[in-house]
Design a protein around this motif. Structure first.
Motif, PDB file in Angstrom:
ATOM      1  N   LEU B 418       0.810  -1.217   0.000  1.00 26.16           N
ATOM      2  CA  LEU B 418       0.000   0.000   0.000  1.00 26.16           C
ATOM      3  C   LEU B 418       0.844   1.269   0.000  1.00 26.16           C
ATOM      4  CD1 LEU B 418      -2.829  -1.247   2.325  1.00 26.16           C
ATOM      5  CD2 LEU B 418      -3.122  -0.369   0.010  1.00 26.16           C
ATOM      6  N   TYR B 419       2.153   1.143   0.195  1.00 18.41           N
ATOM      7  CA  TYR B 419       2.989   2.343   0.145  1.00 18.41           C
ATOM      8  C   TYR B 419       3.079   2.919  -1.266  1.00 18.41           C
ATOM      9  CZ  TYR B 419       4.345   2.340   4.972  1.00 18.41           C
ATOM     10  OH  TYR B 419       4.314   2.442   6.331  1.00 18.41           O
ATOM     11  N   MET B 420       3.164   2.032  -2.272  1.00 20.80           N
ATOM     12  CA  MET B 420       3.289   2.519  -3.650  1.00 20.80           C
ATOM     13  C   MET B 420       2.544   1.639  -4.643  1.00 20.80           C
ATOM     14  SD  MET B 420       7.204   3.885  -3.669  1.00 20.80           S
ATOM     15  CE  MET B 420       7.754   4.687  -2.134  1.00 20.80           C
ATOM     16  N   PRO B 421       1.209   1.559  -4.497  1.00 20.57           N
ATOM     17  CA  PRO B 421       0.429   0.748  -5.437  1.00 20.57           C
ATOM     18  C   PRO B 421       0.520   1.276  -6.870  1.00 20.57           C
ATOM     19  CG  PRO B 421      -1.029   2.104  -4.082  1.00 20.57           C
ATOM     20  CD  PRO B 421       0.350   2.234  -3.507  1.00 20.57           C
ATOM     21  N   GLN B 422       0.975   2.515  -7.021  1.00 21.53           N
ATOM     22  CA  GLN B 422       1.100   3.110  -8.362  1.00 21.53           C
ATOM     23  C   GLN B 422       2.045   2.307  -9.259  1.00 21.53           C
ATOM     24  OE1 GLN B 422       1.827   4.690  -5.443  1.00 21.53           O
ATOM     25  NE2 GLN B 422       1.089   6.798  -5.422  1.00 21.53           N
ATOM     26  N   TYR B 444      -0.886  -4.473  10.062  1.00 25.08           N
ATOM     27  CA  TYR B 444       0.565  -4.399  10.181  1.00 25.08           C
ATOM     28  C   TYR B 444       0.964  -5.495  11.175  1.00 25.08           C
ATOM     29  CZ  TYR B 444       0.310   0.143   7.817  1.00 25.08           C
ATOM     30  OH  TYR B 444       0.083   1.156   6.919  1.00 25.08           O
ATOM     31  N   LEU B 469      -5.694  -2.911   9.392  1.00 21.17           N
ATOM     32  CA  LEU B 469      -6.034  -2.330   8.097  1.00 21.17           C
ATOM     33  C   LEU B 469      -7.379  -2.830   7.589  1.00 21.17           C
ATOM     34  CD1 LEU B 469      -2.519  -2.732   6.404  1.00 21.17           C
ATOM     35  CD2 LEU B 469      -3.422  -0.769   7.663  1.00 21.17           C
ATOM     36  N   ILE B 474      -8.949  -3.444   2.145  1.00 19.10           N
ATOM     37  CA  ILE B 474      -8.537  -3.089   0.789  1.00 19.10           C
ATOM     38  C   ILE B 474      -9.042  -4.162  -0.173  1.00 19.10           C
ATOM     39  CG2 ILE B 474      -6.564  -2.678  -0.734  1.00 19.10           C
ATOM     40  CD1 ILE B 474      -6.760  -0.602   1.491  1.00 19.10           C
ATOM     41  N   GLN B 479      -8.051  -2.621  -6.818  1.00 20.42           N
ATOM     42  CA  GLN B 479      -6.826  -1.813  -6.891  1.00 20.42           C
ATOM     43  C   GLN B 479      -6.041  -2.143  -8.167  1.00 20.42           C
ATOM     44  OE1 GLN B 479      -5.476   0.787  -4.752  1.00 20.42           O
ATOM     45  NE2 GLN B 479      -4.421   0.893  -6.708  1.00 20.42           N
TER      46      GLN B 479
END
Lengths: 516, 516
Positions: B418-422, B444, B469, B474, B479
């Motif tokens: 989830l820090y950088m799903p991009q 976590y 989470l 999510i 996503q």
């Protein structure tokens, strides 16, 4: 409280100093802070999936609450992920108590994988940086960090908390410390500035706290009396707008247009604003945007008492009884047809709800919004002041938490929103009353213009490809659903109008993808 | 090429120096670099939606290509967004030519919104930082930056490019510069180390370039001859593994377990590894993990000629003819039943394809993987070396671009991803052959253990909430779809096995959400 550890003294001191919200993404080295937040009541802890969301939320919170929130970030890398929105907060004059965990002192010398130069990373985006030295110091350090964050107009204060100072007993709660008082310019300077405001060749350029409803009223009286023009900076941390308020246009972003708008002015009085400059340098174009030879009178910078300054200016200009021009409410109208910046502006001018907080990161699409929305219902408008794109979703979180009774409307380009889509998850988790509107033009549209601005007249296919986001297209409805937010895609002015009405009639987060 | 500008000399010099890939997220101040990339053939430009994806991809590219890629980042905030993965690259010993745009020199003094202390931000994560002074210097600066990036084991070299140095004519292409040669320890030191490797109380601890197939073979011969044990560090930038190779367990992450594993060793020889320390400090637990009084022999650090060192050690130990223990292929078996770390490890032990690159960020779920996957088909395993989570999706991009003919398998916890799903979008855009497996435990999970490790025995509901989470959960399939990647959700070992087989039978990116 004899056996309090450092982390507990930190939480008590923050609460006593008025810090009530912590935007966090904690890790191992912050577990004692998490434990202290757990058993000491009073602090609202808001979890984020990425640290930039935490720092951006702290920025938005300060703008609307007028006092700082804290962050809680995990070591150097956690701070690093929050730096770009701390940059934006710093440039907006937002106060942030930025708390960063650190290894225990004994562990630092071992150079573990997560060891980094936290002070070095923090300094470029902080006004105040300090590492706690012992558990007994943490309370006093915390009080000083809040004082620094509250120093006008608002500062980023980074407090680094080695884990041993958090877990060791001997914590001491410290009393709140008052920040320095905002000061007013000398009477003679105010009088001189008032003298310079005289007719259509003079400009009163406003920024910072000079954009509240009350200060705008004073500025409007001065303009009515002296005939000076009113403008604000392009980027404003917070501006009160809408029907019944004094409308103040922004200095335009496109450099040629800005030069044209500023050309008539021979005398410019700055109150909370800086002299207008270009966002970027361009080959062969000016960087200072005011007319050659224009007199720039720096009456009061953004840290000054701007309400007092405008009161003084009003008196000195003999404008106390003057009637300012106020924006009138747009007549009711239904807007239909294809979506473009103008029709979108018309819809916003109708639909922005009274008391709404508009968090604007519209970049190219949004340049047509201000002239029309000055006649919307009274509302607050927030801009990105640091130019680091991707601020708006996170900023909206902080604004919504600061003002739970107000609607928050976020307007953002798709390229910008893709920097931190994780903000949607925190909106869903906290059920924040935020409507996110995505202008989905599937490109870094602004950069296509900038290529030409810097002299690249005929960009080839590889350059165009670097500015294009449509291979593949982002599915924003799926992106919202992934994070627990409902979304709708629309492609006409009527549908946009209906979608906004729908969103404002309910509560909780909502996403509207506007196909451009 | 008489009329070349600085940006053009930069691109030509990078290409001449062997830099063939640029991971980018450009802005206005980098438009001349974009234009140069457009009309000079040879550089593959890979667009990312977030700068951390660009820097993480550069890390993965270096690990697999053995030479640096460049980045192209937009001013201080663009660099800031890339810092956490530069931290990981630095700790992995990955070379990166990190190019950051900057305002023109004349614009810097105006303190525009995007102005920041770029050198200050770069220094904590860079071995080499330089700002170009003129267009004529840019080529030579670029050659030096590649040389720095190629300095063993690999370094982060940040070259700051003011826009006027890019757009001004007078660029000069510079010739490539060789990095310093890797050196071997002295014969006497090698002989002494060989003497210390003697029986089960001695350990050869490996890291860095000592984990290639060839160097592992040498280490295996030494172990067979001397009876020493073999271990690697917990985090390894790149390790060759699988059937037919010398299996080397990692020093465990949990501190009590690491102490237990290291307890028998009275003599530890380090080749490319550092003396084992804890990831974090914990109250009342040791930070140095080897047994009290153990002799630590630092034979060769990670910048040395590790192949030569192990060859020398092999000769000195009289192990040249020895037969190393090699991992044997796991017998074919179908795995069924509920998903847990053990059944997942069994599936991986069957399904990892020959030649696969496994990018591992499994955190809690993955601790059971290594013992089983040593008997999988031969493959390469990459770890996160800097502890800044969220590296794996980006790292996989670089690995896939470096090795287009190999399958890339990314194993990541949901919190990390989830820090950088991009990164998923760049995988789709470039149609990279990457299978992303998400361990969706909706928490976590590691921090729940860490709360107890730091002495918080009874976390309350607010603390637990900060580590959870699942409010909302999510939706990873959504996503993936948002970013143009197909996904499937599975919840049994059979389904996991089938989903992996499916993914490996096709090409292009794929996401598997594993419900835990």
């Amino acid at each position: 409280m004899a056996d309090m550890n450092g982390a507990e003294s930190l939480v008590h001191t923050l609460l006593d100093s008025g810090v009530e919200v912590c935007f966090t993404n904690p890790g191992t080295s912050e577990m004692h802070f998490v434990a202290a937040l757990d058993h000491i009541p009073g602090m609202r802890s808001v979890l984020t999936l990425f640290e930039g969301v935490a720092t951006g939320a702290a920025d938005g919170y300060y703008r609307m609450a007028g006092k700082p929130a804290s962050t809680l970030l995990h070591l150097g890398p956690g701070l690093a992920n929050g730096i770009s929105n701390l940059h934006n907060a710093k440039k907006a004059g937002s106060g942030v108590v930025n708390i960063v965990g650190e290894h225990a002192a004994s562990h630092l010398e071992l150079d573990a994988p997560l060891t980094a130069d936290i002070e070095g990373l923090a300094r470029p985006v902080s006004h105040w940086v300090h590492s706690a030295k012992s558990a007994a110091d943490v309370g006093a350090d915390a009080a000083r960090s809040v004082q620094a964050a509250n120093t006008a107009p608002g500062q980023v204060a980074t407090l680094i908390l080695p884990s041993d100072t958090a877990w060791t007993d001997g914590g001491q709660v410290a009393a709140p410390l008052a920040p320095p008082i905002r000061v007013k310019p000398a009477e003679a300077d105010i009088a001189a500035a008032a003298g310079a405001l005289d007719g259509a060749e003079s400009l009163l350029l406003l920024g910072g706290e000079a954009l509240t409803a009350e200060t705008l009223e004073l500025a409007g009286q001065i303009a009515a009396q002296t005939g000076c023009a009113l403008l604000s900076e392009w980027s404003n941390a917070r501006m009160e707008r809408g029907a019944g308020r004094v409308p103040v246009p922004r200095v335009p972003y496109p450099i040629d247009l800005a030069v044209e708008v500023l050309a008539p002015f021979k005398r410019i009085v700055l109150v909370g604003a800086r002299a207008p400059i270009g966002f970027f340098a361009y080959p062969g174009k000016p960087a200072v945007l005011s007319a050659d030879g224009a007199e720039i009178i720096e009456l009061a910078d953004w840290s000054a008492d701007l309400h007092g300054t405008l009161e003084g200016l009003c008196v000195a200009a003999g404008a106390e009884g003057a009637k300012p021009d106020l924006a009138t409410r747009n007549p009711e109208a239904s807007v239909s047809g294809p979506l473009n910046p103008d029709s979108i502006a018309q819809v916003l001018g109708q639909k922005i709800p009274e008391g709404a907080i508009v968090v604007d990161e519209s970049i190219t699409t949004g340049r047509a919004f201000h002239p029309v929305t000055k006649g919307a219902a009274p509302h607050t408008w927030l801009n990105n002041c640091g130019g680091s794109i991707g601020y708006s979703l996170s900023c909206a979180i902080g604004a919504a938490i600061a003002c739970p009774d107000r609607k928050v409307l976020t307007l953002t380009g798709d390229g910008s929103a893709l920097y931190m889509p994780q903000a949607l998850w925190t909106m869903a988790r906290e059920q924040l009353d935020i409507t996110v509107v995505i202008w989905a033009n599937h490109s870094y549209q602004i950069l296509r213009g900038e290529l030409i601005n810097v002299g690249v007249q005929n960009p080839g296919p590889r350059a165009i490809d670097m500015l294009t986001l449509d291979r593949p297209r982002i599915d924003w409805i799926a992106q919202a659903r992934a994070m627990g937010v409902d979304g709708v895609r629309i492609d006409s002015a009527e549908a946009f109008s209906d979608a906004l009405e729908d969103a404002f009639d309910s509560t909780g987060p909502r996403l509207i993808e506007v196909s451009m």
